[in-house]
Design an enzyme around this catalytic site. Structure first.
Site, PDB file in Angstrom:
ATOM      1  N   ALA A  52       0.810  -1.207  -0.114  1.00 55.82           N
ATOM      2  CA  ALA A  52       0.052  -0.265  -0.150  1.00 55.82           C
ATOM      3  C   ALA A  52       1.087   0.969   0.444  1.00 55.82           C
ATOM      4  CB  ALA A  52      -1.481   0.101   1.491  1.00 55.82           C
ATOM      5  N   LYS A 124     -23.899  -7.398  -0.579  1.00 60.30           N
ATOM      6  CA  LYS A 124     -23.991  -7.117  -2.298  1.00 60.30           C
ATOM      7  C   LYS A 124     -25.905  -6.817  -1.703  1.00 60.30           C
ATOM      8  CE  LYS A 124     -23.891 -11.314   0.819  1.00 60.30           C
ATOM      9  NZ  LYS A 124     -23.238 -12.390   1.152  1.00 60.30           N
ATOM     10  N   GLU A 148     -15.077  -5.605  -3.572  1.00 60.08           N
ATOM     11  CA  GLU A 148     -15.225  -6.468  -4.606  1.00 60.08           C
ATOM     12  C   GLU A 148     -15.418  -8.063  -3.632  1.00 60.08           C
ATOM     13  OE1 GLU A 148     -12.428  -7.082  -6.999  1.00 60.08           O
ATOM     14  OE2 GLU A 148     -13.674  -8.471  -6.987  1.00 60.08           O
ATOM     15  N   GLY A 153     -16.670 -14.139  -3.180  1.00 62.06           N
ATOM     16  CA  GLY A 153     -15.790 -13.884  -1.624  1.00 62.06           C
ATOM     17  C   GLY A 153     -14.933 -13.681  -2.772  1.00 62.06           C
ATOM     18  N   ILE A 155     -13.020 -14.337  -4.909  1.00 58.19           N
ATOM     19  CA  ILE A 155     -12.614 -13.958  -5.895  1.00 58.19           C
ATOM     20  C   ILE A 155     -12.839 -12.953  -6.551  1.00 58.19           C
ATOM     21  CG2 ILE A 155     -13.438 -14.926  -8.711  1.00 58.19           C
ATOM     22  CD1 ILE A 155     -14.559 -17.077  -7.360  1.00 58.19           C
ATOM     23  N   ASP A 220     -29.488 -13.815  -2.827  1.00 53.49           N
ATOM     24  CA  ASP A 220     -28.221 -13.458  -2.583  1.00 53.49           C
ATOM     25  C   ASP A 220     -27.630 -13.485  -3.431  1.00 53.49           C
ATOM     26  OD1 ASP A 220     -25.939 -13.209  -0.926  1.00 53.49           O
ATOM     27  OD2 ASP A 220     -25.279 -14.830  -2.323  1.00 53.49           O
ATOM     28  N   LYS A 224     -26.044 -10.372  -6.224  1.00 52.64           N
ATOM     29  CA  LYS A 224     -24.459 -10.039  -6.922  1.00 52.64           C
ATOM     30  C   LYS A 224     -24.795 -10.034  -8.819  1.00 52.64           C
ATOM     31  CE  LYS A 224     -23.277 -13.141  -3.284  1.00 52.64           C
ATOM     32  NZ  LYS A 224     -23.013 -14.356  -2.818  1.00 52.64           N
ATOM     33  N   GLY A 321     -17.610 -17.588   3.067  1.00 51.92           N
ATOM     34  CA  GLY A 321     -15.793 -17.651   4.260  1.00 51.92           C
ATOM     35  C   GLY A 321     -16.083 -16.784   4.811  1.00 51.92           C
TER      36      GLY A 321
HETATM   37  N1  HSE Z   1     -24.526 -16.562   1.941  1.00 49.89           N
HETATM   38  C1  HSE Z   1     -23.257 -16.345   0.881  1.00 49.89           C
HETATM   39  C2  HSE Z   1     -22.897 -17.586   0.206  1.00 49.89           C
HETATM   40  C3  HSE Z   1     -22.039 -16.006   1.192  1.00 49.89           C
HETATM   41  O1  HSE Z   1     -23.039 -18.413   0.203  1.00 49.89           O
HETATM   42  O2  HSE Z   1     -22.802 -17.225  -1.013  1.00 49.89           O
HETATM   43  C4  HSE Z   1     -21.069 -15.152   0.581  1.00 49.89           C
HETATM   44  O3  HSE Z   1     -21.572 -13.579   0.587  1.00 49.89           O
END
Ligand code: HSE
Length: 455
Positions: A52, A124, A148, A153, A155, A220, A224, A321
Site C-alpha cells: 500500500a 451485496k 470487491e 467472496g 474471487i 443473494d 450479486k 467464508g
Molecule cells: N451466503 C453467501 C454465499 C455468502 O453462500 O455465497 C457470500 O456472499
C-alpha cells in the site's frame, strides 16, 4: 513517499518510517467477515504496508458481539458498540462496513460518505438495492465506495470486469455465485444428504446469510448478478428486474435424471445482451457435465465471462467464508489507500463505466428469454399419455431433444416422464406447461429447469 527508506533496510522489511501517516480503518462488525478482516490486516501487516505504501491500522471497531479469542490485535483497537461513532470519528480514513443487511448499513455508509470517508463493503444487498444512490453520493463527495467482497467472496471478479476486461465488449456472464446453494446441491448429489441438514452445516461454517432464505431462494445470487450486470454492460443497478428462482424445488431425482442425460444441476446467475434487452436471471440450471463450471463443487464459486476480444475467461475460488471474503475486503482497503492521493475523477469508476456514460438499455422480460428446458412430470401409466404431452409441445413449436419414461415405483401406476427440449421462449414454454398440467393423466405439477450449454 520515501522509497529510499523503504528499500534501504537490509532485511527488506517494511520499516514503518514512511513520511505518510498510517491509514486508519474503522471496522463496522467483528463477525465472520469482520473478524477475518482484522486478522488478515494484523497478520499480514508488513506485506500490506509494503504494497500500500503506508501502514494500515484498524483504529476503531464497532461490534455488539464478538469472540475476543478469535481476534488478533484487539488490544490495539478502540472498541465501541456505536457504529455511528465510527463513521463520524475524524481520525478514521476508511470505513469498512461488514454488518450486512439493508439498514442501518445504508444510513451508516451514507453518513460515512457525508463525513468524507472512503468506504469498503462486502454488502451485496446494500449495493444491489441502494448502490445507485450510494455511488452518486460518493461521486459528489469525491470518495470511493469499494465492494470487491460483495460478489463471489475471494474471487477478484469485480477488478477483472472493471479493469482486466476493460478493452472488451462483454457478451454474457454465467456464474455460480452462491456458495451455500452450491454446497447444498453438491452434498445432495454426492452424498444423498438432506437439504435441511446441509443448510445447517453451511450456517455453522459461516457461509450462509443471516436469513438463509436469501441463499436458498436465490436472492443473494440475484444481488450479486445485479452488480455483475451493471459492471459488464454499464447499466444502473436494477435488482427489482432480476428474475429470481432458488434451489428449494430441486429434488434429488432431478439431480439423478440430469446426470443420466449428461448434465449437472447448478444454481446459476446469467446475464446476457440480446436484441430484447439484457437478460438478468438466477435459477437452477442444467449444464453439460463436461464444462469446467459444471464441476465447481462445494462452497466454491466460479464466474464465466464471454467477451469479444479475449473470448471466454473463467474465475474460480472460495465464494464465502471468513478469510476468503476478508481477502477481498483487504484488497479493497489497499486499493483505496493507494488512491488516497489521486484526484477522484481519475479513479476507476464505481460501475466500470463513467457515471455520465451509463446506458438506459432495458432489462429483457423473462417471457422473452430463450433457453432449452429439462421437464419432469408424473404421468398415469397408460397408452396415449406420452402422445398427448408430445402433441402439446409440438403444437407450441417445442422440439424434444431426448425423452425417458422411467420405471414406475413399486406398486404404483404412475411413471416419471423426463425430457430435454430444444431452445424455446419462456412464453411458449409457460403456455405449453399450462396445457400439460391440465391433462387428467398428468398427476403433478411439471418441474421445469432451464438448460444452458455455455459454449
Ligand atoms: N451466503 C453467501 C454465499 C455468502 O453462500 O455465497 C457470500 O456472499
Amino acid at each position: 513517499m520515501d522509497f529510499h527508506r523503504l528499500t534501504c533496510k537490509s532485511n527488506h522489511e517494511w520499516c514503518g518510517e514512511s513520511d505518510l501517516k498510517p491509514v486508519n480503518v474503522g471496522l463496522l462488525g467483528l463477525g465472520t467477515v469482520g473478524g477475518g478482516t482484522l486478522n488478515v490486516l494484523v497478520r499480514n501487516a508488513t506485506e500490506i504496508a509494503r504494497r500500500a505504501g503506508r501502514e494500515i491500522v484498524v483504529a476503531q471497531a464497532a461490534a455488539r458481539e464478538y469472540d475476543p479469542a478469535a481476534l488478533d490485535g484487539l488490544d490495539r483497537v478502540e472498541l465501541t458498540d456505536d457504529a455511528f461513532a465510527v463513521v463520524k470519528n475524524p481520525q478514521i480514513d476508511i470505513v469498512v462496513e461488514l454488518i450486512g443487511g439493508y439498514s442501518p448499513a445504508r444510513e451508516l455508509v451514507l453518513e460515512a460518505i457525508d463525513n468524507g470517508k472512503h468506504v469498503v463493503t462486502a454488502n451485496k444487498a446494500l449495493i444491489a438495492l441502494h448502490g445507485n444512490e450510494i455511488f452518486e453520493a460518493a461521486q459528489a463527495k469525491g470518495v470511493t465506495v469499494a465492494f470487491e467482497a460483495a460478489v463471489a467472496g475471494g474471487i477478484p471478479i469485480i477488478k477483472a470486469l472493471r479493469e482486466g476486461l476493460a478493452a472488451n465488449h462483454i457478451e454474457w456472464i454465467a456464474g455460480i455465485i452462491n456458495g451455500t446453494g452450491n454446497f447444498i446441491l453438491t452434498e445432495m448429489r454426492d452424498h444423498g444428504r438432506g437439504f435441511a441438514e446441509v443448510l445447517a452445516e453451511a450456517q455453522a461454517l459461516g457461509y450462509a446469510e443471516a436469513d438463509p432464505t436469501f441463499d436458498v431462494e436465490g436472492i443473494d445470487a440475484a444481488h450479486k448478478l445485479t452488480i455483475l450486470a451493471s459492471l459488464a454492460f454499464g447499466i444502473p443497478l436494477q435488482f427489482d428486474k432480476c428474475y429470481t428462482e432458488g434451489i428449494s424445488e430441486v429434488e434429488p431425482q432431478d439431480v439423478e435424471y440430469a446426470e443420466q442425460f449428461g448434465y449437472r444441476i447448478k444454481h446459476l446467475g446469467v446475464t446476457r445482451r440480446t436484441g430484447q434487452g439484457i437478460e438478468l436471471r438466477v435459477h437452477p440450471t442444467l449444464i453439460p457435465e463436461r464444462r469446467l463450471i459444471a464441476n465447481v463443487d462445494g462452497v466454491m464459486n466460479a464466474v464465466l465471462v464471454k467477451a469479444d476480444a479475449v473470448g471466454p475467461t473463467l474465475y474460480y475460488g472460495a465464494g464465502a467464508g471468513s478469510l476468503p471474503t476478508a481477502s477481498a475486503v483487504v484488497a479493497d482497503v489497499i486499493d483505496v489507500t493507494r488512491s488516497l492521493t489521486m484526484d477522484s475523477e481519475n479513479r476507476v469508476p464505481h460501475l466500470a463505466f463513467q457515471p455520465s456514460e451509463l446506458s438506459d438499455q432495458s432489462v429483457a422480460a423473462m417471457d422473452d428469454v430463450e433457453t432449452a428446458y429439462y421437464l419432469r412430470m408424473t404421468a398415469a401409466d397408460r397408452a396415449g399419455v406420452v402422445a398427448a404431452v408430445t402433441g402439446i409441445l409440438g403444437d407450441a413449436g417445442i422440439s424434444i431433444e431426448a425423452m425417458h419414461q422411467k420405471q414406475p415405483h413399486e406398486g404404483e401406476s404412475e411413471v416419471p416422464l423426463v425430457m430435454l427440449t430444444h431452445s424455446v421462449s419462456e412464453r411458449q414454454m409457460n403456455a405449453a406447461i399450462e396445457r400439460i398440467e391440465a391433462l387428467d393423466t398428468i398427476r403433478t405439477r411439471v418441474t421445469r429447469i432451464r438448460v444452458e450449454c455455455l459454449d
